[in-house]
Enzyme design. Structure first.
Site, PDB file in Angstrom:
ATOM      1  CE  LYS A  62      -4.504   0.652   0.209  1.00 52.89           C
ATOM      2  NZ  LYS A  62      -5.511  -0.238  -0.382  1.00 52.89           N
TER       3      LYS A  62
HETATM    4  P1  NAD Z   1     -12.905   7.313  -3.074  1.00 52.05           P
HETATM    5  O1  NAD Z   1     -11.885   8.316  -2.743  1.00 52.05           O
HETATM    6  O2  NAD Z   1     -13.330   7.147  -4.480  1.00 52.05           O
HETATM    7  O3  NAD Z   1     -14.231   7.586  -2.204  1.00 52.05           O
HETATM    8  C1  NAD Z   1     -14.221   7.735  -0.809  1.00 52.05           C
HETATM    9  C2  NAD Z   1     -15.595   8.228  -0.359  1.00 52.05           C
HETATM   10  O4  NAD Z   1     -15.621   8.282   1.065  1.00 52.05           O
HETATM   11  C3  NAD Z   1     -15.951   9.639  -0.845  1.00 52.05           C
HETATM   12  O5  NAD Z   1     -17.330   9.686  -1.163  1.00 52.05           O
HETATM   13  C4  NAD Z   1     -15.692  10.515   0.382  1.00 52.05           C
HETATM   14  O6  NAD Z   1     -16.497  11.685   0.393  1.00 52.05           O
HETATM   15  C5  NAD Z   1     -16.085   9.565   1.490  1.00 52.05           C
HETATM   16  N1  NAD Z   1     -15.442   9.883   2.762  1.00 52.05           N
HETATM   17  C6  NAD Z   1     -14.150  10.236   2.976  1.00 52.05           C
HETATM   18  N2  NAD Z   1     -13.952  10.471   4.282  1.00 52.05           N
HETATM   19  C7  NAD Z   1     -15.115  10.234   4.899  1.00 52.05           C
HETATM   20  C8  NAD Z   1     -15.549  10.286   6.250  1.00 52.05           C
HETATM   21  N3  NAD Z   1     -14.716  10.656   7.218  1.00 52.05           N
HETATM   22  N4  NAD Z   1     -16.821   9.962   6.528  1.00 52.05           N
HETATM   23  C9  NAD Z   1     -17.660   9.593   5.546  1.00 52.05           C
HETATM   24  N5  NAD Z   1     -17.322   9.530   4.254  1.00 52.05           N
HETATM   25  C10 NAD Z   1     -16.070   9.850   3.941  1.00 52.05           C
HETATM   26  O7  NAD Z   1     -12.371   5.926  -2.477  1.00 52.05           O
HETATM   27  P2  NAD Z   1     -12.774   4.458  -2.919  1.00 52.05           P
HETATM   28  O8  NAD Z   1     -11.826   4.005  -3.955  1.00 52.05           O
HETATM   29  O9  NAD Z   1     -14.235   4.383  -3.151  1.00 52.05           O
HETATM   30  O10 NAD Z   1     -12.393   3.641  -1.595  1.00 52.05           O
HETATM   31  C11 NAD Z   1     -13.293   3.530  -0.495  1.00 52.05           C
HETATM   32  C12 NAD Z   1     -12.814   2.404   0.416  1.00 52.05           C
HETATM   33  O11 NAD Z   1     -12.797   1.178  -0.322  1.00 52.05           O
HETATM   34  C13 NAD Z   1     -11.401   2.554   0.982  1.00 52.05           C
HETATM   35  O12 NAD Z   1     -11.337   1.958   2.248  1.00 52.05           O
HETATM   36  C14 NAD Z   1     -10.561   1.754   0.010  1.00 52.05           C
HETATM   37  O13 NAD Z   1      -9.338   1.315   0.579  1.00 52.05           O
HETATM   38  C15 NAD Z   1     -11.499   0.590  -0.234  1.00 52.05           C
HETATM   39  N6  NAD Z   1     -11.185  -0.145  -1.457  1.00 52.05           N
HETATM   40  C16 NAD Z   1     -11.144   0.498  -2.663  1.00 52.05           C
HETATM   41  C17 NAD Z   1     -10.838  -0.233  -3.804  1.00 52.05           C
HETATM   42  C18 NAD Z   1     -10.826   0.399  -5.180  1.00 52.05           C
HETATM   43  O14 NAD Z   1     -10.691  -0.340  -6.148  1.00 52.05           O
HETATM   44  N7  NAD Z   1     -11.001   1.697  -5.325  1.00 52.05           N
HETATM   45  C19 NAD Z   1     -10.549  -1.602  -3.698  1.00 52.05           C
HETATM   46  C20 NAD Z   1     -10.627  -2.235  -2.453  1.00 52.05           C
HETATM   47  C21 NAD Z   1     -10.947  -1.482  -1.345  1.00 52.05           C
END
Ligand code: NAD
Length: 434
Positions: free
Chosen positions: A107
């Protein structure tokens, strides 16, 4: 907070080790990252010159590095520091083990808030980061392959890929393409990567409801925290006939939550979000806070934002009988124990959100020349969907069976299974006999 998240992860590893009788060498390996890279550079953030720190963690690679790379996202977020990224890299090692992907867990990221950045600033920051990483020969198609995470997306991945190509660091086209995953489909990406995490989560959730025979409402209601890549794509996919047995009643971004007991018009909400960059002001729903969303009396709760959202402070107020953890580490260890004690079922992030790295694996293999889909995207889409389904089903079957056998929670079963797989691989790699 980041300090305690690492401490809790280390305790979780030790506890799981005690349950499976893990040898000391294994606990020593799994509680320590193999490589920690740190570098700094100056860049303009919202018009101001700032010193930014890049961190890249390689946790453990149970497979031969140099053939099978470390794999993990790049995060742009103020909380992206060494301790949090170490925990997330440890999660990646577990995910890859459970899904049978021969990748090590990694990461990385930059600890800053990208929201005030112009597109040009964000591109410059990404390119500067890429140049810093190349100085230590990363990314590398067989050593370390980043992908998207919080605050990054296919455009950011394209900027990294394009910069690597421009530098001529790698001569071979397949080497350049395979340095980064999550690229746009038309730029050596793979069909289905952008919504792979959400797609995988829903495929698995449906299978879990079938095998566990868990009783929920006739059209189960769902609350989704976070409206980024993972959260918004889950909401949108519930419009697909395979998943429209689910009724999304609440969504949120960082500032605003939206709720309608009858169900939300998620397509209009997505259009609003894309136009305004926020859920705030959307007219046809009640406004609620993120805390209220988590505590709604829904059938299924999907935290899909960031870590530490369900803690010992609010665990006993969570009403959903089933939680599928879209975000990594959204539920703390204490909260997980409290939820298990009161009978709430949790599908942990290392199981539920593994679809992202699964489809990244397909993209990496395609870029390595193992599958060619340059023209027929339809065929590629079908292939990706079928393989993703097989793997998501396989993971939940294995973990659910283990939880039944050991009479333990699903998160505990997932950690035990992942550790047993890693023990087998690392024992072979290092010629341990125990
Ligand atoms: P992103 O940046 O696209 O979206 C994050 C979302 O969370 C946004 O809507 C933001 O406004 C919201 N957010 C941020 N801080 C917040 C808070 N304190 N309270 C409430 N909402 C909040 O990120 P993503 O890619 O959608 O990732 C989200 C989660 O999924 C993370 O934990 C990431 O590690 C996990 N994840 C993502 C992927 C991927 O392919 N993108 C894969 C596996 C896991």
């Amino acid at each position: 907070m980041p300090n305690s998240i690492l401490k809790k992860k280390l305790q979780e590893i030790e506890h799981t080790g005690s349950l499976i009788g893990a040898p000391d060498w294994l606990i020593e390996e799994l509680t320590n990252p193999k490589h920690v890279f740190k570098m700094q550079f100056r860049a303009t953030v919202g018009g101001q010159l700032k010193l930014l720190t890049i961190t890249r963690i390689h946790h453990r690679n149970p497979y031969p590095t140099g053939v099978q790379p470390f794999k993990g996202g790049i995060r742009y977020h103020p909380g992206a520091n060494e301790k949090l990224l170490t925990v997330l890299a440890m999660d990646m090692t577990e995910k890859c083990a459970l899904a049978g992907l021969h990748f090590g867990g990694a990461k990385g990221g930059i600890a800053f808030d990208p929201t005030p950045c112009s597109e040009l600033e964000l591109r410059r920051i990404t390119e500067q980061m890429t140049m810093e990483l190349l100085k230590v020969n990363l990314p590398h198609p067989d050593i370390d392959v980043p992908g998207p995470d919080v605050g990054t997306n296919p455009t950011v991945m394209y900027w990294m890929y394009n910069k690597i190509a421009e530098t001529n660091h790698y001569r071979n086209i397949s080497d350049v393409a395979a340095t980064v995953t999550g690229k746009p489909v038309e730029h050596n990406g793979v069909h289905g990567r952008e919504n792979a995490t959400s797609h995988g989560l829903l495929i698995q959730l449906k299978e879990f409801l079938r095998i566990s025979k868990m009783k929920l409402g006739s059209r189960p209601t769902v609350a989704i925290q976070g409206f980024g890549n993972v959260g918004s794509n889950i909401a949108l996919l519930t419009q697909d006939e395979r998943f429209n047995f689910l009724n999304v009643v609440a969504v949120s971004d960082r500032q605003t939550g939206l709720y309608s007991s009858q169900g939300l018009d998620v397509i209009s909400i997505k259009k609003w979000y894309d136009k305004n960059g926020t859920l705030a002001g959307f007219p046809s729903a009640d406004k609620i806070s993120n805390q209220e969303l988590l505590e709604l009396p829904v059938d299924i709760l999907v935290p899909a934002a960031i870590e530490n959202q369900i803690t010992k402070e609010n665990a006993l107020r969570i009403k959903a009988p089933l939680i599928s953890e879209g975000a990594n580490e959204a539920i703390t260890t204490e909260a997980n124990n409290m939820l298990a004690d009161r009978g709430t079922t949790v599908i942990p992030g290392i199981v539920a959100n593994v679809g992202g790295v699964v489809v990244s694996y397909f993209e990496w293999r395609k870029n390595r020349g193992e599958r060619k889909h340059k023209v027929d995207f339809k065929e590629e889409e079908e292939w990706v969907q079928k393989k993703l389904t097989d793997i998501m089903h396989g993971v939940i079957h294995d973990v659910y069976t283990k939880s039944e056998e050991k009479k333990c929670s699903i998160p505990q079963a997932a950690h035990m299974l992942a550790m047993e797989i890693m023990r087998g691989e690392l024992r072979m790699k290092h010629s341990y006999t125990n």
